[in-house]
Design a protein around this motif. Structure first.
Motif, PDB file in Angstrom:
ATOM      1  N   ARG A 191     -15.027  21.784 -24.258  1.00  0.00           N
ATOM      2  CA  ARG A 191     -14.732  22.097 -22.853  1.00  0.00           C
ATOM      3  C   ARG A 191     -13.917  20.986 -22.196  1.00  0.00           C
ATOM      4  NH1 ARG A 191     -17.189  19.159 -19.428  1.00  0.00           N
ATOM      5  NH2 ARG A 191     -18.944  17.912 -20.055  1.00  0.00           N
ATOM      6  N   TYR A 192     -13.302  21.368 -21.080  1.00  0.00           N
ATOM      7  CA  TYR A 192     -12.499  20.451 -20.272  1.00  0.00           C
ATOM      8  C   TYR A 192     -12.782  20.784 -18.810  1.00  0.00           C
ATOM      9  CZ  TYR A 192      -8.422  18.395 -18.014  1.00  0.00           C
ATOM     10  OH  TYR A 192      -7.595  17.677 -17.185  1.00  0.00           O
ATOM     11  N   ASP A 193     -13.152  19.774 -18.017  1.00  0.00           N
ATOM     12  CA  ASP A 193     -13.457  19.985 -16.609  1.00  0.00           C
ATOM     13  C   ASP A 193     -12.744  18.914 -15.790  1.00  0.00           C
ATOM     14  OD1 ASP A 193     -14.658  20.960 -14.266  1.00  0.00           O
ATOM     15  OD2 ASP A 193     -16.394  19.631 -14.508  1.00  0.00           O
TER      16      ASP A 193
ATOM     17  N   GLN B 107       0.851  -1.190   0.000  1.00  0.00           N
ATOM     18  CA  GLN B 107       0.000   0.000   0.000  1.00  0.00           C
ATOM     19  C   GLN B 107       0.884   1.238   0.000  1.00  0.00           C
ATOM     20  OE1 GLN B 107      -3.173   0.043   2.910  1.00  0.00           O
ATOM     21  NE2 GLN B 107      -3.064   2.272   3.052  1.00  0.00           N
ATOM     22  N   LYS B 108       0.711   2.102  -1.018  1.00  0.00           N
ATOM     23  CA  LYS B 108       1.576   3.266  -1.199  1.00  0.00           C
ATOM     24  C   LYS B 108       0.989   4.563  -0.663  1.00  0.00           C
ATOM     25  CE  LYS B 108       4.709   1.037  -3.585  1.00  0.00           C
ATOM     26  NZ  LYS B 108       6.063   0.858  -3.200  1.00  0.00           N
ATOM     27  N   VAL B 109      -0.328   4.654  -0.560  1.00  0.00           N
ATOM     28  CA  VAL B 109      -0.976   5.863  -0.057  1.00  0.00           C
ATOM     29  C   VAL B 109      -1.935   5.486   1.060  1.00  0.00           C
ATOM     30  CG1 VAL B 109      -0.767   7.139  -2.221  1.00  0.00           C
ATOM     31  CG2 VAL B 109      -2.806   5.780  -1.800  1.00  0.00           C
ATOM     32  N   GLU B 110      -2.154   6.425   1.971  1.00  0.00           N
ATOM     33  CA  GLU B 110      -3.045   6.175   3.105  1.00  0.00           C
ATOM     34  C   GLU B 110      -4.517   6.241   2.682  1.00  0.00           C
ATOM     35  OE1 GLU B 110      -3.364   4.838   6.817  1.00  0.00           O
ATOM     36  OE2 GLU B 110      -1.475   5.331   5.892  1.00  0.00           O
ATOM     37  N   GLU B 111      -4.908   7.362   2.116  1.00  0.00           N
ATOM     38  CA  GLU B 111      -6.291   7.580   1.687  1.00  0.00           C
ATOM     39  C   GLU B 111      -6.349   7.620   0.166  1.00  0.00           C
ATOM     40  OE1 GLU B 111      -9.102   7.913   3.587  1.00  0.00           O
ATOM     41  OE2 GLU B 111      -7.850   7.391   5.300  1.00  0.00           O
ATOM     42  N   ILE B 112      -7.453   7.137  -0.381  1.00  0.00           N
ATOM     43  CA  ILE B 112      -7.598   7.221  -1.831  1.00  0.00           C
ATOM     44  C   ILE B 112      -7.961   8.655  -2.220  1.00  0.00           C
ATOM     45  CG2 ILE B 112      -8.322   4.831  -2.012  1.00  0.00           C
ATOM     46  CD1 ILE B 112     -11.141   5.920  -2.702  1.00  0.00           C
ATOM     47  N   ARG B 113      -7.633   9.006  -3.461  1.00  0.00           N
ATOM     48  CA  ARG B 113      -7.993  10.312  -4.002  1.00  0.00           C
ATOM     49  C   ARG B 113      -8.630  10.052  -5.371  1.00  0.00           C
ATOM     50  NH1 ARG B 113      -3.084  13.427  -4.411  1.00  0.00           N
ATOM     51  NH2 ARG B 113      -2.876  12.522  -6.469  1.00  0.00           N
ATOM     52  N   ILE B 114      -9.849  10.572  -5.557  1.00  0.00           N
ATOM     53  CA  ILE B 114     -10.586  10.371  -6.798  1.00  0.00           C
ATOM     54  C   ILE B 114     -10.656  11.697  -7.544  1.00  0.00           C
ATOM     55  CG2 ILE B 114     -12.757   9.623  -7.849  1.00  0.00           C
ATOM     56  CD1 ILE B 114     -13.319   8.100  -5.207  1.00  0.00           C
ATOM     57  N   THR B 115     -10.282  11.660  -8.814  1.00  0.00           N
ATOM     58  CA  THR B 115     -10.359  12.836  -9.666  1.00  0.00           C
ATOM     59  C   THR B 115     -11.173  12.471 -10.897  1.00  0.00           C
ATOM     60  OG1 THR B 115      -8.130  13.435  -8.967  1.00  0.00           O
ATOM     61  CG2 THR B 115      -9.013  14.599 -10.865  1.00  0.00           C
ATOM     62  N   LEU B 116     -12.070  13.359 -11.304  1.00  0.00           N
ATOM     63  CA  LEU B 116     -12.872  13.159 -12.494  1.00  0.00           C
ATOM     64  C   LEU B 116     -12.450  14.172 -13.547  1.00  0.00           C
ATOM     65  CD1 LEU B 116     -15.436  11.840 -13.875  1.00  0.00           C
ATOM     66  CD2 LEU B 116     -16.615  13.881 -13.099  1.00  0.00           C
ATOM     67  N   ILE B 117     -12.201  13.685 -14.747  1.00  0.00           N
ATOM     68  CA  ILE B 117     -11.897  14.542 -15.891  1.00  0.00           C
ATOM     69  C   ILE B 117     -12.995  14.285 -16.917  1.00  0.00           C
ATOM     70  CG2 ILE B 117     -10.253  15.082 -17.719  1.00  0.00           C
ATOM     71  CD1 ILE B 117      -8.086  13.837 -15.825  1.00  0.00           C
ATOM     72  N   ASP B 118     -13.716  15.341 -17.272  1.00  0.00           N
ATOM     73  CA  ASP B 118     -14.817  15.229 -18.223  1.00  0.00           C
ATOM     74  C   ASP B 118     -14.591  16.269 -19.317  1.00  0.00           C
ATOM     75  OD1 ASP B 118     -17.496  14.028 -18.808  1.00  0.00           O
ATOM     76  OD2 ASP B 118     -18.087  16.144 -18.682  1.00  0.00           O
TER      77      ASP B 118
ATOM     78  N   SER C 138     -15.440  10.854 -20.201  1.00  0.00           N
ATOM     79  CA  SER C 138     -15.213  10.993 -18.763  1.00  0.00           C
ATOM     80  C   SER C 138     -14.129  10.025 -18.309  1.00  0.00           C
ATOM     81  CB  SER C 138     -16.498  10.698 -17.989  1.00  0.00           C
ATOM     82  OG  SER C 138     -17.548  11.523 -18.428  1.00  0.00           O
ATOM     83  N   TRP C 139     -13.161  10.552 -17.569  1.00  0.00           N
ATOM     84  CA  TRP C 139     -12.096   9.736 -16.985  1.00  0.00           C
ATOM     85  C   TRP C 139     -12.234   9.801 -15.473  1.00  0.00           C
ATOM     86  CZ3 TRP C 139      -8.045   7.060 -19.320  1.00  0.00           C
ATOM     87  CH2 TRP C 139      -7.948   7.214 -20.703  1.00  0.00           C
ATOM     88  N   ILE C 140     -12.144   8.649 -14.839  1.00  0.00           N
ATOM     89  CA  ILE C 140     -12.138   8.580 -13.378  1.00  0.00           C
ATOM     90  C   ILE C 140     -10.756   8.093 -12.967  1.00  0.00           C
ATOM     91  CG2 ILE C 140     -13.145   7.539 -11.326  1.00  0.00           C
ATOM     92  CD1 ILE C 140     -15.679   7.043 -13.088  1.00  0.00           C
ATOM     93  N   ASN C 141     -10.075   8.900 -12.175  1.00  0.00           N
ATOM     94  CA  ASN C 141      -8.720   8.583 -11.723  1.00  0.00           C
ATOM     95  C   ASN C 141      -8.775   8.315 -10.220  1.00  0.00           C
ATOM     96  OD1 ASN C 141      -5.942   8.471 -11.381  1.00  0.00           O
ATOM     97  ND2 ASN C 141      -5.817  10.664 -11.018  1.00  0.00           N
TER      98      ASN C 141
END
Length: 156
Positions: free
Chosen positions: A41-43, A25-36, A63-66
């Motif tokens: 347009r780019y969000d 496990q490399k990170v403590e908490e997950i981080r979710i980023t959405l690119i749409d 839509s990308w979910i990271n």
């Protein structure tokens, strides 16, 4: 005697397709980023809950979910349930030690590759890269317990 005993995997005895995190496990908490985005347009935004991404499934944009941190298997399972991803694919996403391979499913391809980096003028393997491609959704989890991308292709 313990010199000859090998530590068994957390997956030993589990049914195929059981989503169990394997690796460091490399990170403590997950981080979710959405690119749409689309052609106009780019969000990009930080997402608090994986469920907040589900409304983008039927949008005409791409839509990308990271997800940084694939160790929280409940998040990966929710994502797989909503986007109807095969359990064996999800199992491979959370296995950071998965070997390179290509799997052909009914509606998509799943590819696991090794990522290489140049470190002090030497090529070094650092993590796996997995990509799932289909007409509806593409996902590419970056291993090292770092990222998972899901992309829904725009409608023509």
């Amino acid at each position: 005697m313990s010199l000859f005993l090998k530590k068994s995997s957390k997956k030993a005895g589990q049914a195929p397709g059981t989503v169990v995190f394997v690796g460091e496990q490399k990170v403590e908490e997950i981080r979710i980023t959405l690119i749409d985005y689309d052609e106009n347009r780019y969000d990009e935004r930080k997402i608090e809950s994986i469920e907040d991404c589900f409304s983008y499934k039927d949008s005409p944009s791409i839509s990308w979910i990271n997800i940084d941190g694939v160790h929280q298997v409940d998040v990966i399972e929710k994502l797989g349930d909503h986007f109807v991803l095969h359990p064996l694919l999800l199992e491979d996403v959370v296995n950071t030690q998965q070997r390179p391979k290509l799997d052909e499913f009914d509606d998509h391809l799943f590819i696991v590759l090794k990522m290489f980096f140049l470190v002090k003028w030497k090529i070094s393997w650092r993590e796996n890269k997995s990509v799932s491609l289909s007409d509806q959704i593409s996902s590419s989890p970056l291993r090292k317990d770092k990222e998972i991308f899901l992309s829904k292709s725009g409608k023509d």
